[in-house]
Motif scaffolding. Structure first.
Motif, PDB file in Angstrom:
ATOM      1  N   VAL A  22       0.830  -1.185   0.000  1.00  0.00           N
ATOM      2  CA  VAL A  22       0.000   0.000   0.000  1.00  0.00           C
ATOM      3  C   VAL A  22       0.871   1.244   0.000  1.00  0.00           C
ATOM      4  CG1 VAL A  22      -1.890   1.171   1.174  1.00  0.00           C
ATOM      5  CG2 VAL A  22      -1.754  -1.297   1.237  1.00  0.00           C
ATOM      6  N   LYS A  23       1.927   1.193   0.785  1.00  0.00           N
ATOM      7  CA  LYS A  23       2.773   2.374   0.901  1.00  0.00           C
ATOM      8  C   LYS A  23       3.373   2.771  -0.452  1.00  0.00           C
ATOM      9  CE  LYS A  23       6.153   4.264   4.119  1.00  0.00           C
ATOM     10  NZ  LYS A  23       5.692   5.502   4.371  1.00  0.00           N
ATOM     11  N   SER A  24       3.873   1.795  -1.183  1.00  0.00           N
ATOM     12  CA  SER A  24       4.472   2.170  -2.462  1.00  0.00           C
ATOM     13  C   SER A  24       3.397   2.726  -3.402  1.00  0.00           C
ATOM     14  CB  SER A  24       5.173   0.976  -3.106  1.00  0.00           C
ATOM     15  OG  SER A  24       4.222  -0.011  -3.421  1.00  0.00           O
ATOM     16  N   PHE A  25       2.152   2.270  -3.218  1.00  0.00           N
ATOM     17  CA  PHE A  25       1.058   2.769  -4.046  1.00  0.00           C
ATOM     18  C   PHE A  25       0.679   4.188  -3.615  1.00  0.00           C
ATOM     19  CE2 PHE A  25      -3.529   3.063  -5.072  1.00  0.00           C
ATOM     20  CZ  PHE A  25      -3.442   2.903  -6.440  1.00  0.00           C
ATOM     21  N   THR A  26       0.480   4.393  -2.325  1.00  0.00           N
ATOM     22  CA  THR A  26       0.069   5.738  -1.882  1.00  0.00           C
ATOM     23  C   THR A  26       1.197   6.751  -2.121  1.00  0.00           C
ATOM     24  OG1 THR A  26       0.780   5.395   0.407  1.00  0.00           O
ATOM     25  CG2 THR A  26      -1.524   4.866  -0.123  1.00  0.00           C
ATOM     26  N   GLN A  89      -4.579  14.066   2.734  1.00  0.00           N
ATOM     27  CA  GLN A  89      -3.970  13.359   1.595  1.00  0.00           C
ATOM     28  C   GLN A  89      -2.487  13.092   1.873  1.00  0.00           C
ATOM     29  OE1 GLN A  89      -5.660  12.228  -1.120  1.00  0.00           O
ATOM     30  NE2 GLN A  89      -7.507  12.943  -0.098  1.00  0.00           N
ATOM     31  N   ALA A  90      -1.834  14.044   2.531  1.00  0.00           N
ATOM     32  CA  ALA A  90      -0.413  13.863   2.886  1.00  0.00           C
ATOM     33  C   ALA A  90      -0.275  12.719   3.883  1.00  0.00           C
ATOM     34  CB  ALA A  90       0.150  15.155   3.472  1.00  0.00           C
ATOM     35  N   TRP A  91      -1.254  12.611   4.758  1.00  0.00           N
ATOM     36  CA  TRP A  91      -1.247  11.515   5.739  1.00  0.00           C
ATOM     37  C   TRP A  91      -1.320  10.165   5.025  1.00  0.00           C
ATOM     38  CZ3 TRP A  91      -4.696   7.681   7.057  1.00  0.00           C
ATOM     39  CH2 TRP A  91      -4.441   7.019   8.268  1.00  0.00           C
ATOM     40  N   TYR A  92      -2.143  10.070   3.973  1.00  0.00           N
ATOM     41  CA  TYR A  92      -2.198   8.836   3.184  1.00  0.00           C
ATOM     42  C   TYR A  92      -0.821   8.490   2.624  1.00  0.00           C
ATOM     43  CZ  TYR A  92      -7.333   8.585   2.861  1.00  0.00           C
ATOM     44  OH  TYR A  92      -8.651   8.462   3.122  1.00  0.00           O
ATOM     45  N   VAL A  93      -0.191   9.475   2.049  1.00  0.00           N
ATOM     46  CA  VAL A  93       1.119   9.252   1.415  1.00  0.00           C
ATOM     47  C   VAL A  93       2.117   8.707   2.430  1.00  0.00           C
ATOM     48  CG1 VAL A  93       3.106  10.397   0.350  1.00  0.00           C
ATOM     49  CG2 VAL A  93       0.791  11.016  -0.369  1.00  0.00           C
ATOM     50  N   LEU A  94       2.166   9.343   3.589  1.00  0.00           N
ATOM     51  CA  LEU A  94       3.204   8.975   4.561  1.00  0.00           C
ATOM     52  C   LEU A  94       2.856   7.742   5.385  1.00  0.00           C
ATOM     53  CD1 LEU A  94       4.332  12.526   5.727  1.00  0.00           C
ATOM     54  CD2 LEU A  94       5.463  10.994   4.117  1.00  0.00           C
ATOM     55  N   SER A  95       1.554   7.504   5.590  1.00  0.00           N
ATOM     56  CA  SER A  95       1.155   6.361   6.426  1.00  0.00           C
ATOM     57  C   SER A  95       1.069   5.071   5.623  1.00  0.00           C
ATOM     58  CB  SER A  95      -0.200   6.631   7.072  1.00  0.00           C
ATOM     59  OG  SER A  95      -1.220   6.555   6.091  1.00  0.00           O
ATOM     60  N   GLY A  96       0.842   5.201   4.316  1.00  0.00           N
ATOM     61  CA  GLY A  96       0.672   4.006   3.492  1.00  0.00           C
ATOM     62  C   GLY A  96      -0.696   3.372   3.634  1.00  0.00           C
ATOM     63  N   LYS A  97      -1.640   4.056   4.267  1.00  0.00           N
ATOM     64  CA  LYS A  97      -3.001   3.528   4.376  1.00  0.00           C
ATOM     65  C   LYS A  97      -3.812   3.978   3.163  1.00  0.00           C
ATOM     66  CE  LYS A  97      -2.625   2.517   8.931  1.00  0.00           C
ATOM     67  NZ  LYS A  97      -1.936   1.313   9.311  1.00  0.00           N
ATOM     68  N   GLY A  98      -4.717   3.082   2.725  1.00  0.00           N
ATOM     69  CA  GLY A  98      -5.533   3.432   1.566  1.00  0.00           C
ATOM     70  C   GLY A  98      -6.820   4.130   1.962  1.00  0.00           C
ATOM     71  N   ARG A  99      -7.442   4.802   0.998  1.00  0.00           N
ATOM     72  CA  ARG A  99      -8.742   5.417   1.248  1.00  0.00           C
ATOM     73  C   ARG A  99      -9.804   4.345   1.465  1.00  0.00           C
ATOM     74  NH1 ARG A  99     -10.393  10.025  -2.862  1.00  0.00           N
ATOM     75  NH2 ARG A  99     -11.848  10.384  -1.208  1.00  0.00           N
ATOM     76  N   PRO A 100     -10.896   4.559   2.172  1.00  0.00           N
ATOM     77  CA  PRO A 100     -11.211   5.824   2.852  1.00  0.00           C
ATOM     78  C   PRO A 100     -10.791   5.819   4.319  1.00  0.00           C
ATOM     79  CG  PRO A 100     -13.139   4.429   2.855  1.00  0.00           C
ATOM     80  CD  PRO A 100     -12.001   3.614   2.258  1.00  0.00           C
ATOM     81  N   PHE A 101      -9.737   5.076   4.633  1.00  0.00           N
ATOM     82  CA  PHE A 101      -9.279   5.002   6.015  1.00  0.00           C
ATOM     83  C   PHE A 101      -9.158   6.405   6.624  1.00  0.00           C
ATOM     84  CE2 PHE A 101      -6.246   4.378   9.402  1.00  0.00           C
ATOM     85  CZ  PHE A 101      -6.693   3.206   9.970  1.00  0.00           C
ATOM     86  N   ASN A 102      -9.799   6.574   7.747  1.00  0.00           N
ATOM     87  CA  ASN A 102      -9.654   7.822   8.513  1.00  0.00           C
ATOM     88  C   ASN A 102     -10.322   9.065   7.943  1.00  0.00           C
ATOM     89  OD1 ASN A 102      -8.651   7.441  10.957  1.00  0.00           O
ATOM     90  ND2 ASN A 102      -6.639   8.312  10.584  1.00  0.00           N
ATOM     91  N   TRP A 103     -11.080   8.977   6.840  1.00  0.00           N
ATOM     92  CA  TRP A 103     -11.772  10.169   6.328  1.00  0.00           C
ATOM     93  C   TRP A 103     -12.617  10.800   7.443  1.00  0.00           C
ATOM     94  CZ3 TRP A 103     -10.960  13.633   3.071  1.00  0.00           C
ATOM     95  CH2 TRP A 103     -10.806  13.442   1.702  1.00  0.00           C
ATOM     96  N   ASN A 104     -13.409   9.940   8.129  1.00  0.00           N
ATOM     97  CA  ASN A 104     -14.317  10.457   9.159  1.00  0.00           C
ATOM     98  C   ASN A 104     -13.574  11.160  10.269  1.00  0.00           C
ATOM     99  OD1 ASN A 104     -16.971  10.056   8.392  1.00  0.00           O
ATOM    100  ND2 ASN A 104     -16.797   7.861   8.793  1.00  0.00           N
ATOM    101  N   GLU A 105     -12.461  10.561  10.654  1.00  0.00           N
ATOM    102  CA  GLU A 105     -11.671  11.158  11.724  1.00  0.00           C
ATOM    103  C   GLU A 105     -11.208  12.562  11.300  1.00  0.00           C
ATOM    104  OE1 GLU A 105      -8.074  11.563  11.991  1.00  0.00           O
ATOM    105  OE2 GLU A 105      -8.293  12.296  14.055  1.00  0.00           O
ATOM    106  N   TRP A 106     -10.787  12.664  10.051  1.00  0.00           N
ATOM    107  CA  TRP A 106     -10.323  13.959   9.543  1.00  0.00           C
ATOM    108  C   TRP A 106     -11.478  14.958   9.478  1.00  0.00           C
ATOM    109  CZ3 TRP A 106      -6.843  17.493   8.596  1.00  0.00           C
ATOM    110  CH2 TRP A 106      -7.101  18.487   7.626  1.00  0.00           C
ATOM    111  N   PHE A 107     -12.615  14.516   8.920  1.00  0.00           N
ATOM    112  CA  PHE A 107     -13.757  15.430   8.785  1.00  0.00           C
ATOM    113  C   PHE A 107     -14.268  15.893  10.150  1.00  0.00           C
ATOM    114  CE2 PHE A 107     -15.069  13.471   4.481  1.00  0.00           C
ATOM    115  CZ  PHE A 107     -14.330  14.421   3.811  1.00  0.00           C
ATOM    116  N   SER A 108     -14.316  14.940  11.100  1.00  0.00           N
ATOM    117  CA  SER A 108     -14.920  15.285  12.391  1.00  0.00           C
ATOM    118  C   SER A 108     -14.099  16.331  13.140  1.00  0.00           C
ATOM    119  CB  SER A 108     -15.125  14.037  13.249  1.00  0.00           C
ATOM    120  OG  SER A 108     -13.870  13.481  13.541  1.00  0.00           O
ATOM    121  N   ARG A 109     -12.832  16.458  12.797  1.00  0.00           N
ATOM    122  CA  ARG A 109     -12.027  17.523  13.409  1.00  0.00           C
ATOM    123  C   ARG A 109     -12.571  18.904  13.039  1.00  0.00           C
ATOM    124  NH1 ARG A 109      -5.807  16.376  13.667  1.00  0.00           N
ATOM    125  NH2 ARG A 109      -5.828  14.181  14.217  1.00  0.00           N
TER     126      ARG A 109
END
Ligand SMILES: [Mg+2]
Length: 263
Positions: A22-26, A89-109
């Motif tokens: 995933v990381k190499s993909f993100t 989006q930067a968090w996706y790149v650095l964490s290697g997690k794919g979408r939609p992981f954590n969208w809600n957490e980000w939005f709820s902030r």
């Protein structure tokens, strides 16, 4: 021997897949997120789009026949049109997690920053008596956080009636645009995705491009488009809108669609 080699290479692939897939993909999004966040060009394009919007707004309101029964309205997308989600989006790149992981957490902030020129433009439109509709494909569960975020950055007319989020089972935004058009004259639309405008939903890569060609005179006139190289239907179209495809398949399709010169 061959079978053993096949098993070996398969397990090697799996080990690799476990270690880095995933990381190499993100990480393929490093350049697009970097461009969005750190290029003056991206900022300039937002100022340019909103300045064009202001000029068009003035022009349309000046030429509008007096006594028109429907009140003028503008329709704007939220993400990557008004609010900047690139830190996620930067968090996706650095964490290697794919979408939609954590969208809600980000939005709820609810603390996404506004994009350049957006709030100034919205306040100007508000001062001219234009109705503002925020039509986003965020869902209803995210409504309070979304409204709070928009209010925090100073966007006007943010209430339940003007923030129209995706309903269960709804595809695209056309139903909500039509709903606004029953009571308002939609004079301008703003978005970072062709789906923020009518007639571009669910098209293939080449059909999307053809649709833009057919409607080219609307861009900068009624439709104001912002740059989003990080994600969007342009990417979905590459995968035939099947985001469940494996990262390997997606990576292959990305390369397949590149146009290369004849050698
Ligand atoms: Mg958007």
């Amino acid at each position: 021997m061959l079978a053993a080699a096949a098993v070996l290479s398969f397990s090697f692939y799996c080990d690799n897949a476990r270690a880095e897939p995933v990381k190499s993909f993100t990480e393929q999004n490093t350049m697009s997120v970097l461009w969005f966040q750190k290029s003056g060009e991206a900022k300039g394009l937002y100022y340019q789009g909103y300045y064009l919007g202001k000029m068009r707004l003035d022009d349309i309101l000046r030429k509008r026949p007096k006594g028109k029964s429907l009140k003028p309205a503008i329709v704007l997308d939220i993400d990557e049109t008004i609010l900047d989600n690139s830190p996620h989006q930067a968090w996706y790149v650095l964490s290697g997690k794919g979408r939609p992981f954590n969208w809600n957490e980000w939005f709820s902030r609810g603390d996404a920053k506004p994009l350049p020129g957006a709030i100034e433009f919205l306040r100007y439109a508000d001062s001219k008596g234009v109705a503002i509709y925020y039509i986003s494909n965020r869902n209803e569960a995210q409504k309070q956080a979304t409204m709070k975020n928009l209010q925090n950055v100073g966007a006007p007319q943010v209430d339940a009636a003007h923030v129209l989020l995706q309903q269960p089972g709804e595809i695209g935004k056309e139903t909500r645009r039509n709903q606004v058009a029953k009571t308002h004259d939609i004079i301008l639309l703003f978005g970072d995705n062709l789906g923020d405008f009518s007639g571009f939903e669910g098209l293939s890569v080449s059909e999307r491009i053809q649709a833009v060609e057919r409607n080219n005179e609307e861009f900068g006139k009624k439709l104001i488009l912002f740059p989003n190289p990080m994600y969007g239907d342009w990417e979905g179209a590459i995968y035939n809108y099947d985001y469940r495809k494996s990262n390997e398949e997606k990576a292959k399709l990305r390369k397949k669609f590149l146009e290369i010169y004849q050698q």
